[in-house]
Design an enzyme around this catalytic site. Sequence first.
Site, PDB file in Angstrom:
ATOM      1  N   ASP A 185       9.260  17.637   3.757  1.00 23.70           N
ATOM      2  CA  ASP A 185      10.483  17.961   4.479  1.00 23.70           C
ATOM      3  C   ASP A 185      10.145  18.628   5.808  1.00 23.70           C
ATOM      4  OD1 ASP A 185      13.534  18.500   4.387  1.00 23.70           O
ATOM      5  OD2 ASP A 185      12.691  20.484   4.753  1.00 23.70           O
ATOM      6  N   GLU A 219      -7.430  13.030  -3.739  1.00 24.81           N
ATOM      7  CA  GLU A 219      -8.107  13.391  -4.989  1.00 24.81           C
ATOM      8  C   GLU A 219      -7.366  12.848  -6.201  1.00 24.81           C
ATOM      9  OE1 GLU A 219      -9.116  17.485  -5.618  1.00 24.81           O
ATOM     10  OE2 GLU A 219      -9.354  17.858  -3.464  1.00 24.81           O
TER      11      GLU A 219
END
Length: 549
Positions: free
Chosen positions: A209, A267
């Site tokens: 956001d 990851e």
Amino acid sequence: MSSTQNAQNDQNPWWKEAIIFQVYPRSYLDTDGDGVGDLAGITAKLDYIASLGVDIVWLSPFFKSPMKDFGYDISDYCDVDPLFGNLDDFDKLVAKAHSLGLKIMIDQVMSHTADAHPWFVESRSSVDNPKADWYVWSDPLPDGNPPNNWLSVFGGSAWQWDTRRKQYYMHNFLVSQPQLNFHNPDVQQAHLDSLRFWLERGVDGVRMDACVFHFHDRQLRSNPPALVRDTSTVTDVNPYGMQAHIHDKTQPENIAFLQKVRALLDEYGAVSIGEVSSDDALAQMAEYTAGGDKLHMAYSFNLLTPEFSSAHIRRQVEEFNERVTDGWGSWSVGNHDAIRVATRWSDGPWTPQAGAALAKLVLAMQLSLKGTPCLYQGDELGLPEADVPYELLQDPYGITFWPEFKGRDGCRTPMPWTAEAPNAGFTTGTPWLPVPGEHLGLNAEAQDKDPHSPLNFARTIIHWRRTLPQLTRGEIAFFDVPEPALALRRDVAGHPTVLAVFNVTNQPVTFDWPDAAGAQALAGHGLAGEVAGTTVTLPPYGGWFGTKA
């Protein structure tokens, strides 16, 4: 995720062919009768979402919050607000989503917190506490005024006096949403740790956001006047658009932080999408998605504006492709911050018939553009904007700028599930926003039974799009055809060209399109339109797809 899996993920960017579906939890389904939607309600409706054929479910914030901005003011990044349930409810939601082949994307509001967040409570307590520099603080000018002319998106100065520290703190939005100081590496690490918490729980992606707001100019220089007023991010009654926002956001230091976020996401094989609202959104989208080491994709407010014309859509897409050469975009025509597209882009007074036709046309057009489509709950039903009376308004943004701007409540009203239960089946209690009468007849249960409804059209065309690699990953180019038609082609190696043409008005159109000569019509998408030779005939809000060698 192993490095080998990451390499495979990079070579096969599935997210470029995906469709995102945004859920606004407060308004989806309430299971405990308090009038506010919850995580259990979303879980109960995941089968409905899966039936659409979408891939990613973006959940607007459900974290602990005072709810002054309805969850976009977070007081604990690593817990669920009791209004929505608890962490166990979230884990069940993720498990159910994954069992249906859906991925979960959470909404991370990093630029600011709630003033109730323990970080800010400590920060404001003194000028020398351990978190004193976690937020943007400044001494007043000699005359007592704020340090510069920065404005809040939600109205007034971006600075609020605090009597504890006898300083001003910065807020880009509500006074109760203090701005974090991203120049402090501890702030960045705290956010990365919070994000890892959710990735460990199985989250597949993050929507960032207000991602252009992370950093501010260290020198606190005032913004100059805007040479061209920004009306895509804010309305013309908001003075925020009168400034060129070159110092209060879009700072170069943001690049390195986005790279840290991307490394963490990699990851776990998770994806990201950024909300870009700036004076030059395309430039920021290009910068933030370039190189494959920052955001996976980004969207702007460029198609969330009132303008709906073939020229406007073509201009936005062509400028994006010209400037965002190695990045990726997401085309959004509706979300929790914009007037519903069925009203915003309506060519005349909204009626159920015209609204249904427009909803189908807009979705078909959106799914034909190069980029990852992002759909907003209720748009698959063709819901129009709700007219919420002043006395029932909840949005502080709308209350401030009423009556010329009524805020965001009109696109956030509860989902209508059925006409056979109170409040359209959303809640057994009193809904936090009223269910408008015109939404009752558009309820999901009724549309599910109607083969010609916007809902079933959405299901049909989303699944149909998957059969055409040209539409999911092909290059795009536009044709010169007369207004109000929008004509384009999508091309991918080893497949014939897909042609598409749309009528963006409620009046029938007929014109000559030489490039369509020899094209063969494609069936199965659900739009009405005809191309005979080079003559195109489209009904109101009609469209046509074809292939050409």
